[in-house]
Design a protein around this motif. Structure first.
Motif, PDB file in Angstrom:
ATOM      1  N   GLU A   9       0.872  -1.194   0.000  1.00  0.00           N
ATOM      2  CA  GLU A   9       0.000   0.000   0.000  1.00  0.00           C
ATOM      3  C   GLU A   9       0.895   1.225   0.000  1.00  0.00           C
ATOM      4  O   GLU A   9       1.767   1.368   0.855  1.00  0.00           O
ATOM      5  N   ASP A  10       0.707   2.096  -1.005  1.00  0.00           N
ATOM      6  CA  ASP A  10       1.598   3.262  -1.106  1.00  0.00           C
ATOM      7  C   ASP A  10       1.152   4.435  -0.249  1.00  0.00           C
ATOM      8  O   ASP A  10       1.946   5.336   0.006  1.00  0.00           O
ATOM      9  N   GLU A  11      -0.110   4.429   0.170  1.00  0.00           N
ATOM     10  CA  GLU A  11      -0.534   5.527   1.043  1.00  0.00           C
ATOM     11  C   GLU A  11      -0.123   5.181   2.470  1.00  0.00           C
ATOM     12  O   GLU A  11      -0.685   4.302   3.112  1.00  0.00           O
ATOM     13  N   ASP A  53      -2.893  -3.357  -2.649  1.00  0.00           N
ATOM     14  CA  ASP A  53      -3.534  -2.175  -3.227  1.00  0.00           C
ATOM     15  C   ASP A  53      -3.450  -2.261  -4.751  1.00  0.00           C
ATOM     16  O   ASP A  53      -2.599  -2.971  -5.290  1.00  0.00           O
ATOM     17  N   MET A  55      -3.624   0.679  -7.155  1.00  0.00           N
ATOM     18  CA  MET A  55      -2.810   1.744  -7.728  1.00  0.00           C
ATOM     19  C   MET A  55      -1.533   1.901  -6.915  1.00  0.00           C
ATOM     20  O   MET A  55      -1.573   2.316  -5.761  1.00  0.00           O
TER      21      MET A  55
HETATM   22 CA    CA Z   1      -2.582   3.335  -3.949  1.00  0.00          CA
END
Ligand code: CA
Length: 228
Positions: A9-11, A53, A55
């Motif tokens: 997860e990039d967030e 995730d 994106m």
């Molecule tokens: Ca994302």
């Protein structure tokens, strides 16, 4: 032994909350905040389950799912956004086991993780091949299905669908019933997920998936397992 969950997860805020809750529930965690790291940890970190995730910078979640699935049956739960309806279906097409829609509650996420892990742990080891009769045979005790004596490489969901339909050959089962019995009553998913799962199952068990012999469509009503 504690199970390890890989969170891709990039967030960072979302990743932190998920990891905090996983650890509070007794899981160990691996974290990746971009696609390439996620793929590397998925393949080399030996996680027991992956939260993925869609994106992501570098490589997106679908591509990671496809690459991991080519090598491993580790449970994958996609984290999708509510408005991205097609993402859910595409994730399942690529072999994800499940998805949760953001924003999700921690309770929902933990319940989904436990359900997917439990079902995965019931899968047989691939070495368990033995002589079997021709056609499809299901061994409920080992949660294994065979075709012409060969163990079928099914996901838990695919096994559950096959064994549910095959329990009563000839009885037409609606998509709603399959969703309720196989995915579980807590699931408020899209009924197309059933069609996607059936398509994947047919690709594994039918000689000609377009002309199925085992799992037959009853147009407008649902699916049934052919009587032998
Ligand atoms: Ca994302």
């Amino acid at each position: 032994m504690a199970k390890t969950i890989l969170v891709v997860e990039d967030e960072k805020d979302i990743a932190n909350i998920i990891i905090f809750n996983l650890e509070r529930n007794g899981f160990e965690t691996l974290e990746a905040n971009d696609g390439p790291t996620g793929l590397k940890l998925a393949l080399e970190g030996a996680p027991d389950l992956i939260l993925l995730d869609v994106m992501l910078p570098g490589i997106d979640g679908f591509e990671i799912c496809r690459k991991v699935r080519a090598q491993s049956q580790v449970p994958i739960i996609m984290l999708t956004a509510r408005e991205e309806e097609t993402d859910k279906i595409l994730g399942l097409e690529l072999g994800a086991d499940d998805y949760v829609t953001k924003p999700f509650s921690n309770r929902e996420l933990i319940a989904r993780i436990k359900a997917n892990m439990r079902r995965f742990s019931e899968l047989p080891a691939p070495a368990e091949e033995k002589e079997r009769a021709s056609g499809i045979e299901i061994a409920e005790e080992g949660a294994a299905a065979y075709k012409d004596g060969k163990l079928l490489d099914l996901s838990v969901r695919e096994f559950d669908i096959l064994s549910y339909l095959a329990a009563e050959p000839g009885r037409v089962v609606s998509r709603e019933e399959l969703m309720e019995k196989v995915w579980g009553f807590e699931y408020y998913g899209d009924l197309r997920a059933v069609d996607v799962a059936i398509r994947r199952l047919r690709e594994k068990i039918e000689d000609e998936p377009a002309q199925p012999r085992y799992i037959i469509t009853k147009r407008g009503l649902g699916y049934y397992f052919a009587k032998s």
